[in-house]
Design an enzyme around this catalytic site. Structure first.
Site, mmCIF file in Angstrom:
data_model
loop_
_atom_site.group_PDB
_atom_site.id
_atom_site.type_symbol
_atom_site.label_atom_id
_atom_site.label_comp_id
_atom_site.label_asym_id
_atom_site.label_seq_id
_atom_site.Cartn_x
_atom_site.Cartn_y
_atom_site.Cartn_z
ATOM 1 N N ASP A 40 24.984 42.148 91.706
ATOM 2 C CA ASP A 40 23.652 41.849 91.155
ATOM 3 C C ASP A 40 22.535 41.966 92.190
ATOM 4 O OD1 ASP A 40 24.217 39.718 92.737
ATOM 5 O OD2 ASP A 40 24.049 38.181 91.173
ATOM 6 N N GLY A 41 22.855 42.433 93.396
ATOM 7 C CA GLY A 41 21.813 42.614 94.414
ATOM 8 C C GLY A 41 21.720 41.435 95.371
ATOM 9 N N GLU A 42 22.423 40.319 95.046
ATOM 10 C CA GLU A 42 22.420 39.188 95.968
ATOM 11 C C GLU A 42 23.445 39.455 97.071
ATOM 12 O OE1 GLU A 42 23.085 35.674 93.633
ATOM 13 O OE2 GLU A 42 21.242 35.987 92.464
ATOM 14 N N ARG A 99 0.021 43.992 109.061
ATOM 15 C CA ARG A 99 -1.321 44.521 108.799
ATOM 16 C C ARG A 99 -2.047 43.718 107.720
ATOM 17 N NH1 ARG A 99 0.050 50.797 108.140
ATOM 18 N NH2 ARG A 99 1.862 49.878 107.118
ATOM 19 N N HIS A 133 1.060 43.795 115.474
ATOM 20 C CA HIS A 133 -0.109 44.610 115.142
ATOM 21 C C HIS A 133 -1.405 43.913 115.568
ATOM 22 C CE1 HIS A 133 -2.731 47.318 113.042
ATOM 23 N NE2 HIS A 133 -3.222 46.320 112.333
ATOM 24 N N ASP A 172 -7.938 54.933 115.769
ATOM 25 C CA ASP A 172 -8.942 54.173 115.020
ATOM 26 C C ASP A 172 -9.553 53.105 115.919
ATOM 27 O OD1 ASP A 172 -7.098 52.062 115.079
ATOM 28 O OD2 ASP A 172 -6.287 52.594 113.121
ATOM 29 N N LYS A 195 -11.813 56.799 112.100
ATOM 30 C CA LYS A 195 -10.918 56.883 110.925
ATOM 31 C C LYS A 195 -11.381 55.931 109.829
ATOM 32 C CE LYS A 195 -6.893 54.436 110.299
ATOM 33 N NZ LYS A 195 -5.535 53.959 110.635
ATOM 34 N N ASP A 221 -0.906 54.496 119.502
ATOM 35 C CA ASP A 221 -1.036 53.575 118.368
ATOM 36 C C ASP A 221 0.111 52.580 118.409
ATOM 37 O OD1 ASP A 221 -2.146 52.454 116.129
ATOM 38 O OD2 ASP A 221 -2.049 54.274 114.908
HETATM 39 C C1 R5P Z 1 -3.702 50.689 111.826
HETATM 40 O O1 R5P Z 1 -4.424 49.722 112.047
HETATM 41 C C2 R5P Z 1 -2.439 50.917 112.603
HETATM 42 O O2 R5P Z 1 -2.623 50.678 113.947
HETATM 43 C C3 R5P Z 1 -1.902 52.308 112.381
HETATM 44 O O3 R5P Z 1 -2.858 53.226 112.827
HETATM 45 C C4 R5P Z 1 -1.640 52.572 110.929
HETATM 46 O O4 R5P Z 1 -1.180 51.440 110.291
HETATM 47 C C5 R5P Z 1 -0.656 53.677 110.783
HETATM 48 O O5 R5P Z 1 -0.447 53.893 109.421
HETATM 49 P P1 R5P Z 1 -0.198 55.331 108.839
HETATM 50 O O6 R5P Z 1 0.847 55.973 109.708
HETATM 51 O O7 R5P Z 1 0.275 55.081 107.440
HETATM 52 O O8 R5P Z 1 -1.499 56.056 108.868
#
Ligand code: R5P
Length: 322
Positions: A40-42, A99, A133, A172, A195, A221
């Site tokens: 059942d997924g458990e 995030r 993050h 970004d 971005k 990143d």
């Molecule tokens: C954003 O704030 C994170 O640092 C990454 O740039 C982002 O979450 C990456 O997501 P994706 O690969 O889906 O663009």
């Protein structure tokens, strides 16, 4: 119980290879546990050795499938608490939902906080994480959080790339602090891609703030999820006249068609860590650096009640502001 028996490391099913590598670096056996699925997924979980009075570490990144891996971690912690472990540390090399760390509009949850509550409520005494993050997620927990920086592991490989006249680029604005920390170590300039996130899996890039012409670009990143942000960034710096492009990211989530996007983008190398298990078909130009030795050293220090932050130069915390 002697010291060796007091320290126990277990693994959920998210990333047993990383747990085995950590144990190999520590010269300690991986604790045995049986996890069996029901139709059942458990699932049911049984720790196969005595943990009463032990200092226990459970290795489980909450990567996709996020809910399965998260619930397994919660269940493991609950099991260890009921088995009278003295201390339980949740070792979460990749912290999913990171995030979702604020109410950026009305009527939305803060899932990073909810996950922190669940882990604490299940019975964890401490969390060990890598490149959260956002550093403020540490404050979502009312238990100690030791935050490790993968940069200490990745930097060696970044230097091996041999970037000429490098410039570090953040894909970004949010990643500027992390990129600046790399730039400082490389004694390189910094540029930022403008971005805009259109939806959960779609971003557009509009410009590059900074001059990347005739420079080798190190794109930094914390994570690659759908691969949209980083592959778009690689493309725009090339359009702006960059020479070679190298991608450096801690967490290779690589969901959806991320692998295809990375294979198609103009980056020469994609350097990531092993906080998340690699999908069978990883990107062609992927190079991995392991966080296992770093996690092993941190676990050893936590067990001995020694400083974890002293594993890093004071400047390592440069990346903590987001
Ligand atoms: C954003 O704030 C994170 O640092 C990454 O740039 C982002 O979450 C990456 O997501 P994706 O690969 O889906 O663009």
């Amino acid at each position: 119980m002697n010291r060796g028996e007091r320290l126990r490391v277990f693994s959920g099913r998210a990333h047993p290879q990383l747990a085995r590598d950590i144990c190999a670096h520590m010269g300690a056996p991986l604790g045995e546990a049986l996890i069996e699925d029901f139709p059942d997924g458990e699932f049911n979980l049984k720790v196969e050795c005595d943990v009463r009075g032990a200092d226990v570490f459970v290795v489980q990144p909450t990567c996709p499938p996020v809910h399965d891996n998260l619930f397994e971690l919660l269940s493991f912690i609950d099991c260890l608490r009921r088995a009278s472990a003295e201390k339980i540390t949740a070792v979460i090399p990749y912290f999913g939902y990171a995030r979702k760390d604020r109410k950026d509009e009305g009527r939305v949850p803060i899932n990073a906080k909810l996950v922190a509550n669940l882990i604490t409520e299940a019975g964890a005494n401490r969390v060990l994480a890598v490149d959260l993050h956002a550093a403020q997620i540490q404050g979502f927990f009312d238990i100690p959080v030791d935050h490790l920086y993968a940069r200490s592991v990745l930097m060696e490989k970044v230097r091996e790339l041999g970037a000429v006249n490098p410039i570090v680029v953040s894909p970004d604005v949010g990643g500027t602090k992390l990129a600046r920390a790399y730039a400082k170590e490389l004694k390189a300039d910094l540029a930022i891609v403008d971005k805009r996130r259109v939806s959960g899996n779609h971003t557009v890039v509009e410009n590059v703030v900074g001059d990347v012409r005739d420079r080798d670009v190190v794109l930094v990143d914390d994570m690659i999820s759908t691969g949209g942000s980083i592959s778009n960034a690689a493309r725009i710096v090339k359009e702006k006249g960059a020479n070679r492009v190298f991608i450096v990211a801690t967490h290779a989530v690589l969901c959806g068609d991320a692998v295809a996007k990375l294979d198609d983008c103009p980056a020469e190398t994609i350097l990531c860590t092993d906080t998340i298990p690699l999908r069978a078909e990883g990107p062609k130009r992927l190079v991995q650096a392991s966080v296992a030795p770093l996690l092993a050293r941190a676990i050893d220090r936590i067990h001995r009640s020694e400083s974890v932050s002293s594993l890093f130069e004071p400047s390592a915390r440069d990346q903590d502001d987001r």
